[in-house]
Design a protein around this motif. Structure first.
Motif, PDB file in Angstrom:
ATOM      1  N   TYR A  90       0.834  -1.197   0.000  1.00  0.00           N
ATOM      2  CA  TYR A  90       0.000   0.000   0.000  1.00  0.00           C
ATOM      3  C   TYR A  90       0.874   1.253   0.000  1.00  0.00           C
ATOM      4  N   LEU A  91       0.299   2.337  -0.504  1.00  0.00           N
ATOM      5  CA  LEU A  91       0.955   3.640  -0.462  1.00  0.00           C
ATOM      6  C   LEU A  91      -0.113   4.711  -0.569  1.00  0.00           C
ATOM      7  N   GLY A  92       0.241   5.932  -0.110  1.00  0.00           N
ATOM      8  CA  GLY A  92      -0.728   7.010  -0.141  1.00  0.00           C
ATOM      9  C   GLY A  92      -0.192   8.286   0.453  1.00  0.00           C
ATOM     10  N   ILE A  93      -1.095   9.238   0.660  1.00  0.00           N
ATOM     11  CA  ILE A  93      -0.739  10.518   1.258  1.00  0.00           C
ATOM     12  C   ILE A  93      -1.732  10.836   2.370  1.00  0.00           C
ATOM     13  N   THR A  94      -1.291  11.611   3.359  1.00  0.00           N
ATOM     14  CA  THR A  94      -2.134  11.960   4.503  1.00  0.00           C
ATOM     15  C   THR A  94      -2.126  13.473   4.738  1.00  0.00           C
ATOM     16  N   PRO A  95      -2.766  14.233   3.852  1.00  0.00           N
ATOM     17  CA  PRO A  95      -2.806  15.695   4.050  1.00  0.00           C
ATOM     18  C   PRO A  95      -3.734  16.073   5.195  1.00  0.00           C
ATOM     19  N   THR A  96      -3.531  17.251   5.749  1.00  0.00           N
ATOM     20  CA  THR A  96      -4.409  17.790   6.785  1.00  0.00           C
ATOM     21  C   THR A  96      -4.858  19.188   6.385  1.00  0.00           C
ATOM     22  N   VAL A  97      -6.109  19.493   6.716  1.00  0.00           N
ATOM     23  CA  VAL A  97      -6.667  20.825   6.485  1.00  0.00           C
ATOM     24  C   VAL A  97      -7.368  21.239   7.771  1.00  0.00           C
ATOM     25  N   GLY A  98      -6.768  22.146   8.521  1.00  0.00           N
ATOM     26  CA  GLY A  98      -7.312  22.505   9.819  1.00  0.00           C
ATOM     27  C   GLY A  98      -7.299  21.297  10.745  1.00  0.00           C
ATOM     28  N   ASN A  99      -8.443  20.964  11.319  1.00  0.00           N
ATOM     29  CA  ASN A  99      -8.570  19.799  12.196  1.00  0.00           C
ATOM     30  C   ASN A  99      -8.993  18.539  11.455  1.00  0.00           C
ATOM     31  N   HIS A 130     -11.801  13.511  12.221  1.00  0.00           N
ATOM     32  CA  HIS A 130     -11.873  14.812  12.878  1.00  0.00           C
ATOM     33  C   HIS A 130     -11.890  14.587  14.383  1.00  0.00           C
ATOM     34  N   PRO A 131     -11.240  15.442  15.176  1.00  0.00           N
ATOM     35  CA  PRO A 131     -11.274  15.272  16.633  1.00  0.00           C
ATOM     36  C   PRO A 131     -12.703  15.305  17.170  1.00  0.00           C
ATOM     37  N   MET A 132     -12.924  14.487  18.196  1.00  0.00           N
ATOM     38  CA  MET A 132     -14.207  14.454  18.897  1.00  0.00           C
ATOM     39  C   MET A 132     -13.884  14.450  20.390  1.00  0.00           C
ATOM     40  N   GLY A 133     -13.758  15.651  20.969  1.00  0.00           N
ATOM     41  CA  GLY A 133     -13.263  15.727  22.333  1.00  0.00           C
ATOM     42  C   GLY A 133     -11.834  15.230  22.368  1.00  0.00           C
TER      43      GLY A 133
END
Length: 216
Positions: free
Chosen positions: A90-99, A128-131
């Motif tokens: 497997y391969l991929g990317i893990t971008p983040t935008v804000g939370n 997304h964060p949940m608490g």
């Protein structure tokens, strides 16, 4: 499919070789090893209810990742072959935008003794964060047909520094069933954890299984 798998394997090998040759740009490697009394995937046992020894290697540089993972299995492939080993790439990317954390990638599930079971999937996931915990959704789309995906909603939450709970509910369109799982994880050390989990899949045997996980 075989050609695509070969290209992925060569690319992964070149990636690891290149990272070893250039220390200043090598990213990082991590390893995992698991022992479980029952290898359950999407609510269905892949080992006919028996134990499995599993392990993998992951490479990460920035938001890019690639890896491989292996396990023993025990099932009959679509053309009647007996599958006894699973080797994934497997391969991929893990971008983040804000939370929001995203994961876009491709996975190849290979079975050396049962080629008719080999398949690939495209992955798209977001969490997304949940608490103190997190909630997410994920979709896996077959590369051969680009239709009838597997998709799930998942969540996890820490109860303390040692204990956490997690679970997921999903629908597997190509196999025509729904499934869910819930479990609790206890961190024995910083690198060793024990997971106890229960899962159900529509019209299939239920599973209660324990997994000892080591990461380093």
């Amino acid at each position: 499919m075989k050609k695509s798998l070969l290209v992925a394997a060569v690319a992964l090998s070149a990636l690891f070789a290149g990272s070893a040759a250039m220390a200043q740009d090598k990213g990082s490697l991590s390893y995992n090893l698991e022992l479980t009394n029952n290898y359950v995937w999407r609510g269905v046992s892949q080992t006919n209810g028996n134990a499995a020894l599993q392990g993998g290697i992951d490479y990460k540089k920035g938001m890019f990742y690639a890896g491989t993972w292996l396990s023993n299995v025990d099932f009959v492939a679509p053309k009647g072959e007996n599958a006894n080993t699973e080797a994934d790439l497997y391969l991929g990317i893990t971008p983040t935008v804000g939370n929001w954390s995203y994961d876009f990638g491709v996975i190849y599930y290979t079975y050396p003794s049962a080629d008719s079971a080999t398949t690939g999937e495209l992955k798209a996931a977001v969490s997304h964060p949940m608490g103190k915990g997190s909630i997410g959704v994920a979709m896996y789309l077959p590369t051969e047909t680009l239709e009838k995906p597997y998709y799930e909603v998942n969540a996890s939450y820490p109860l303390s520094s040692k204990w956490s709970v997690s679970g997921a509910i999903a629908n597997y369109e190509s196999a025509r069933y729904t499934t869910w799982n819930a479990g609790v994880t206890y961190a024995l050390t910083d690198h060793l954890a024990l997971d106890l989990r229960y899962s159900e899949a529509e019209k299939m045997p239920n599973n209660l299984y324990a997994t000892l996980k080591a990461s380093f």
